[in-house]
Write a protein that holds these residues in place. Structure first.
Motif, PDB file in Angstrom:
ATOM      1  N   ASP A  69       0.801  -1.223   0.000  1.00  0.00           N
ATOM      2  CA  ASP A  69       0.000   0.000   0.000  1.00  0.00           C
ATOM      3  C   ASP A  69       0.836   1.277   0.000  1.00  0.00           C
ATOM      4  N   PHE A  70       2.163   1.137  -0.092  1.00  0.00           N
ATOM      5  CA  PHE A  70       3.018   2.331  -0.098  1.00  0.00           C
ATOM      6  C   PHE A  70       2.844   3.081  -1.414  1.00  0.00           C
ATOM      7  N   GLU A  71       2.630   4.393  -1.314  1.00  0.00           N
ATOM      8  CA  GLU A  71       2.459   5.206  -2.522  1.00  0.00           C
ATOM      9  C   GLU A  71       3.632   6.156  -2.741  1.00  0.00           C
ATOM     10  N   ARG A  72       3.920   6.993  -1.758  1.00  0.00           N
ATOM     11  CA  ARG A  72       5.024   7.939  -1.877  1.00  0.00           C
ATOM     12  C   ARG A  72       5.265   8.588  -0.518  1.00  0.00           C
ATOM     13  N   PHE A  73       6.333   9.373  -0.443  1.00  0.00           N
ATOM     14  CA  PHE A  73       6.597  10.116   0.782  1.00  0.00           C
ATOM     15  C   PHE A  73       7.043  11.530   0.439  1.00  0.00           C
ATOM     16  N   GLU A  74       6.852  12.414   1.382  1.00  0.00           N
ATOM     17  CA  GLU A  74       7.365  13.778   1.298  1.00  0.00           C
ATOM     18  C   GLU A  74       8.089  14.057   2.603  1.00  0.00           C
ATOM     19  N   ALA A  75       9.149  14.862   2.549  1.00  0.00           N
ATOM     20  CA  ALA A  75       9.896  15.153   3.774  1.00  0.00           C
ATOM     21  C   ALA A  75      10.633  16.474   3.635  1.00  0.00           C
ATOM     22  N   GLY A  76      10.887  17.082   4.777  1.00  0.00           N
ATOM     23  CA  GLY A  76      11.599  18.359   4.751  1.00  0.00           C
ATOM     24  C   GLY A  76      11.966  18.809   6.148  1.00  0.00           C
ATOM     25  N   ILE A  77      12.186  20.100   6.277  1.00  0.00           N
ATOM     26  CA  ILE A  77      12.631  20.670   7.547  1.00  0.00           C
ATOM     27  C   ILE A  77      11.654  21.743   8.021  1.00  0.00           C
ATOM     28  N   ILE A  78      11.679  21.981   9.332  1.00  0.00           N
ATOM     29  CA  ILE A  78      10.877  23.027   9.951  1.00  0.00           C
ATOM     30  C   ILE A  78      11.815  24.167  10.328  1.00  0.00           C
ATOM     31  N   ILE A  79      11.524  25.367   9.827  1.00  0.00           N
ATOM     32  CA  ILE A  79      12.414  26.509  10.069  1.00  0.00           C
ATOM     33  C   ILE A  79      11.624  27.701  10.596  1.00  0.00           C
ATOM     34  N   GLN A  80      12.363  28.643  11.159  1.00  0.00           N
ATOM     35  CA  GLN A  80      11.792  29.930  11.515  1.00  0.00           C
ATOM     36  C   GLN A  80      12.432  30.974  10.612  1.00  0.00           C
ATOM     37  N   ARG A  81      11.610  31.650   9.834  1.00  0.00           N
ATOM     38  CA  ARG A  81      12.099  32.661   8.893  1.00  0.00           C
ATOM     39  C   ARG A  81      11.277  33.933   9.079  1.00  0.00           C
ATOM     40  N   ASN A  82      11.952  35.003   9.406  1.00  0.00           N
ATOM     41  CA  ASN A  82      11.266  36.295   9.621  1.00  0.00           C
ATOM     42  C   ASN A  82      10.136  36.154  10.639  1.00  0.00           C
ATOM     43  N   GLN A 106       8.393  33.665  11.381  1.00  0.00           N
ATOM     44  CA  GLN A 106       7.322  32.776  10.964  1.00  0.00           C
ATOM     45  C   GLN A 106       7.825  31.337  10.892  1.00  0.00           C
ATOM     46  N   LEU A 107       6.999  30.404  11.393  1.00  0.00           N
ATOM     47  CA  LEU A 107       7.327  28.993  11.272  1.00  0.00           C
ATOM     48  C   LEU A 107       6.940  28.499   9.890  1.00  0.00           C
ATOM     49  N   MET A 108       7.842  27.740   9.264  1.00  0.00           N
ATOM     50  CA  MET A 108       7.602  27.246   7.913  1.00  0.00           C
ATOM     51  C   MET A 108       8.069  25.801   7.807  1.00  0.00           C
ATOM     52  N   GLU A 109       7.339  25.017   7.034  1.00  0.00           N
ATOM     53  CA  GLU A 109       7.758  23.664   6.693  1.00  0.00           C
ATOM     54  C   GLU A 109       8.129  23.660   5.213  1.00  0.00           C
ATOM     55  N   LEU A 113      17.950  28.945   4.082  1.00  0.00           N
ATOM     56  CA  LEU A 113      18.745  30.153   3.943  1.00  0.00           C
ATOM     57  C   LEU A 113      19.646  30.324   5.165  1.00  0.00           C
ATOM     58  N   PRO A 114      20.757  31.026   5.020  1.00  0.00           N
ATOM     59  CA  PRO A 114      21.672  31.203   6.158  1.00  0.00           C
ATOM     60  C   PRO A 114      21.012  31.819   7.388  1.00  0.00           C
ATOM     61  N   GLN A 115      20.045  32.689   7.174  1.00  0.00           N
ATOM     62  CA  GLN A 115      19.401  33.349   8.310  1.00  0.00           C
ATOM     63  C   GLN A 115      18.266  32.537   8.920  1.00  0.00           C
ATOM     64  N   ASP A 116      17.900  31.433   8.301  1.00  0.00           N
ATOM     65  CA  ASP A 116      16.822  30.600   8.837  1.00  0.00           C
ATOM     66  C   ASP A 116      17.269  29.866  10.096  1.00  0.00           C
ATOM     67  N   ALA A 117      16.385  29.774  11.069  1.00  0.00           N
ATOM     68  CA  ALA A 117      16.651  28.978  12.273  1.00  0.00           C
ATOM     69  C   ALA A 117      16.051  27.587  12.067  1.00  0.00           C
ATOM     70  N   LEU A 118      16.883  26.569  12.167  1.00  0.00           N
ATOM     71  CA  LEU A 118      16.426  25.193  11.962  1.00  0.00           C
ATOM     72  C   LEU A 118      15.839  24.651  13.261  1.00  0.00           C
ATOM     73  N   LEU A 119      14.562  24.280  13.230  1.00  0.00           N
ATOM     74  CA  LEU A 119      13.868  23.840  14.438  1.00  0.00           C
ATOM     75  C   LEU A 119      13.547  22.346  14.449  1.00  0.00           C
ATOM     76  N   GLY A 120      13.419  21.734  13.278  1.00  0.00           N
ATOM     77  CA  GLY A 120      13.055  20.320  13.257  1.00  0.00           C
ATOM     78  C   GLY A 120      12.907  19.786  11.851  1.00  0.00           C
ATOM     79  N   GLY A 121      12.308  18.592  11.780  1.00  0.00           N
ATOM     80  CA  GLY A 121      12.078  17.952  10.494  1.00  0.00           C
ATOM     81  C   GLY A 121      10.679  17.362  10.440  1.00  0.00           C
ATOM     82  N   TRP A 122      10.193  17.090   9.241  1.00  0.00           N
ATOM     83  CA  TRP A 122       8.857  16.520   9.077  1.00  0.00           C
ATOM     84  C   TRP A 122       8.879  15.515   7.928  1.00  0.00           C
ATOM     85  N   ALA A 123       7.919  14.613   7.964  1.00  0.00           N
ATOM     86  CA  ALA A 123       7.788  13.625   6.890  1.00  0.00           C
ATOM     87  C   ALA A 123       6.341  13.164   6.803  1.00  0.00           C
ATOM     88  N   LYS A 124       5.925  12.840   5.590  1.00  0.00           N
ATOM     89  CA  LYS A 124       4.577  12.337   5.336  1.00  0.00           C
ATOM     90  C   LYS A 124       4.671  11.060   4.510  1.00  0.00           C
TER      91      LYS A 124
END
Length: 205
Positions: A85-98, A100-103, A110-121
């Motif tokens: 039943d495996f179809e696909r996956f997506e993954a990335g990082i959680i950052i704080q930019r300006n 704002q939290l972003m996935e 970017l160099p100024q981004d604060a790395l807070l975590g990672g995510w996967a689906k």
């Protein structure tokens, strides 16, 4: 106590002996015990892992520390993709930019981004919503050199593995990657590993 394990992994016959494990498949400065080696052999057999392809190996940091059984990320990915039943996956990082939290997908920031975590689906066929996992950078980065050099890649990797394990707990129970062992130590116990019923039966040599 078992001196030899013979089984199939990825269509190939694997033969593991205690001497082979001790000489070629142990990392760290500690000396592994026969019990730890046998449990490693049995886990490889039970989970059908090929340690010669770095799908699994033992880490023994010191004689006083318990051994940890580590599984490679590639083994996770290959086995997950083999699930019906495996179809696909997506993954990335959680950052704080300006402020704002972003996935963001991937591991670029970017160099100024604060790395807070990672995510996967993990997406499965016939199921609308993916299984989502988010992990905190603070829980895993302990200042090790690899985490310092490539933190985004490392935390994304942890998120992928945890998402796969949560999606398929029966197929990945007891399997951890090296980046997780500081948080989830895999110690060797006296309890034997049960054998899979569908493994090909082979006579001991």
């Amino acid at each position: 106590m078992t001196d030899l394990a013979i089984y199939e992994a990825n269509g190939k016959e694997i033969e593991l002996s205690k001497d082979t494990v001790k000489q070629y498949l142990v990392s760290g400065n500690g000396k592994v015990s026969d019990q730890e080696v046998v449990m490693f052999m049995e886990l490889c057999k039970y989970q059908e892992l090929n340690p010669f392809l770095k799908e699994a190996y033992l880490i023994k940091y010191s004689d006083k520390a318990p051994a940890s059984i580590v599984v490679g990320k590639e083994a996770y990915m290959k086995r997950a993709q083999a699930q019906p039943d495996f179809e696909r996956f997506e993954a990335g990082i959680i950052i704080q930019r300006n402020n704002q939290l972003m996935e963001v997908e991937g591991s670029f920031k970017l160099p100024q981004d604060a790395l807070l975590g990672g995510w996967a689906k993990i997406y499965r066929k016939g199921i609308k919503e993916p299984n989502v996992t988010r992990v905190s950078m603070a829980e895993y980065s302990q200042g090790q050199s690899t985490w310092t050099k490539m933190p985004a890649t490392m935390i994304r990797k942890v998120a992928i593995v945890q998402a796969i394990r949560e999606t398929y707990p029966e197929q990945f129970g007891g399997m951890y990657i090296e980046e997780e062992i500081n948080k989830e130590p895999i110690t060797i116990t006296e309890q034997p590993v049960k054998q899979k019923k569908n493994l090909t039966k082979r006579a001991n040599k």
